[in-house]
Motif scaffolding. Structure first.
Motif, PDB file in Angstrom:
ATOM      1  N   THR A 104      11.066   1.521   0.017  1.00 33.75           N
ATOM      2  CA  THR A 104      10.421   1.512   1.322  1.00 33.75           C
ATOM      3  C   THR A 104      10.430   0.599   2.361  1.00 33.75           C
ATOM      4  O   THR A 104      10.806  -0.539   2.016  1.00 33.75           O
ATOM      5  CB  THR A 104       8.681   1.852   0.970  1.00 33.75           C
ATOM      6  N   THR A 105      10.346   0.875   3.649  1.00 34.05           N
ATOM      7  CA  THR A 105      10.686  -0.227   4.740  1.00 34.05           C
ATOM      8  C   THR A 105       9.527  -0.900   5.238  1.00 34.05           C
ATOM      9  O   THR A 105       9.588  -1.741   5.989  1.00 34.05           O
ATOM     10  CB  THR A 105      11.272   0.602   5.847  1.00 34.05           C
ATOM     11  N   GLN A 106       8.290  -0.557   4.730  1.00 39.72           N
ATOM     12  CA  GLN A 106       7.019  -1.136   5.387  1.00 39.72           C
ATOM     13  C   GLN A 106       6.671  -2.278   4.462  1.00 39.72           C
ATOM     14  O   GLN A 106       6.367  -2.113   3.251  1.00 39.72           O
ATOM     15  CB  GLN A 106       5.990   0.029   5.267  1.00 39.72           C
ATOM     16  N   SER A 107       6.509  -3.364   5.232  1.00 39.59           N
ATOM     17  CA  SER A 107       6.179  -4.725   4.302  1.00 39.59           C
ATOM     18  C   SER A 107       4.763  -4.552   3.948  1.00 39.59           C
ATOM     19  O   SER A 107       4.662  -5.272   2.919  1.00 39.59           O
ATOM     20  CB  SER A 107       6.300  -5.839   5.371  1.00 39.59           C
ATOM     21  N   THR A 108       3.932  -3.907   4.309  1.00 40.86           N
ATOM     22  CA  THR A 108       2.364  -3.662   3.767  1.00 40.86           C
ATOM     23  C   THR A 108       2.702  -2.707   2.320  1.00 40.86           C
ATOM     24  O   THR A 108       1.652  -2.898   1.841  1.00 40.86           O
ATOM     25  CB  THR A 108       1.685  -2.812   4.729  1.00 40.86           C
ATOM     26  N   SER A 109       3.647  -2.036   2.218  1.00 39.88           N
ATOM     27  CA  SER A 109       3.905  -1.448   0.978  1.00 39.88           C
ATOM     28  C   SER A 109       4.400  -2.244  -0.143  1.00 39.88           C
ATOM     29  O   SER A 109       4.325  -1.874  -1.419  1.00 39.88           O
ATOM     30  CB  SER A 109       4.878  -0.210   1.039  1.00 39.88           C
ATOM     31  N   TYR A 110       4.614  -3.731   0.170  1.00 40.41           N
ATOM     32  CA  TYR A 110       5.080  -4.611  -0.869  1.00 40.41           C
ATOM     33  C   TYR A 110       3.844  -5.586  -1.436  1.00 40.41           C
ATOM     34  O   TYR A 110       3.043  -5.859  -0.650  1.00 40.41           O
ATOM     35  CB  TYR A 110       6.215  -5.268  -0.607  1.00 40.41           C
TER      36      TYR A 110
END
Length: 123
Positions: A104-110
């Protein structure tokens, strides 16, 4: 999960570096993993990500064709091979483990973040 990034340093433009990100305390073999970077005075940006098996790599347009992300789950380690480095690649590079198994590219998904390692490219 504790993530430790390493491998940064000073390199001339056109050179190469390989970053490593090692997980401890718990395996990340079920997590998607990614690399992000933050240049001085700029916001953090996505660099590359890979799914739990090391597949489905995703790259930022700015690094596509120059950087390669990979992982070795047996070693609980993720890598970022950086070739043809440019001055614009100068930044603190951080690794992260996603909440899901996907890339995933979204930092909020980490969910988990390691400390950064500084990459400086001299022109």
């Amino acid at each position: 999960v504790q993530l430790q990034a390493s491998g940064g340093g000073l390199v001339q433009a056109g050179g190469s570096l390989r970053l490593s990100c090692t997980a401890s305390a718990r395996t990340t073999s079920n997590n998607g993993m990614g690399w992000f970077r933050q240049a001085p005075g700029k916001e953090r940006e996505f660099v590359a990500a890979v799914n739990w098996r090391g597949g489905s790599p995703v790259y930022a347009d700015s690094v596509k064709g120059r950087f390669t992300i990979s992982r070795d789950n047996a070693k609980n380690t993720m890598y970022l091979q950086m070739n043809r480095l440019q001055a614009e690649d100068t930044a603190v590079y951080s690794c992260a483990a996603a909440r899901s198994s996907m890339s995933t590219t979204q930092s909020t998904s980490y969910q988990y973040w390691g400390q950064g390692t500084l990459v400086t490219v001299s022109s």
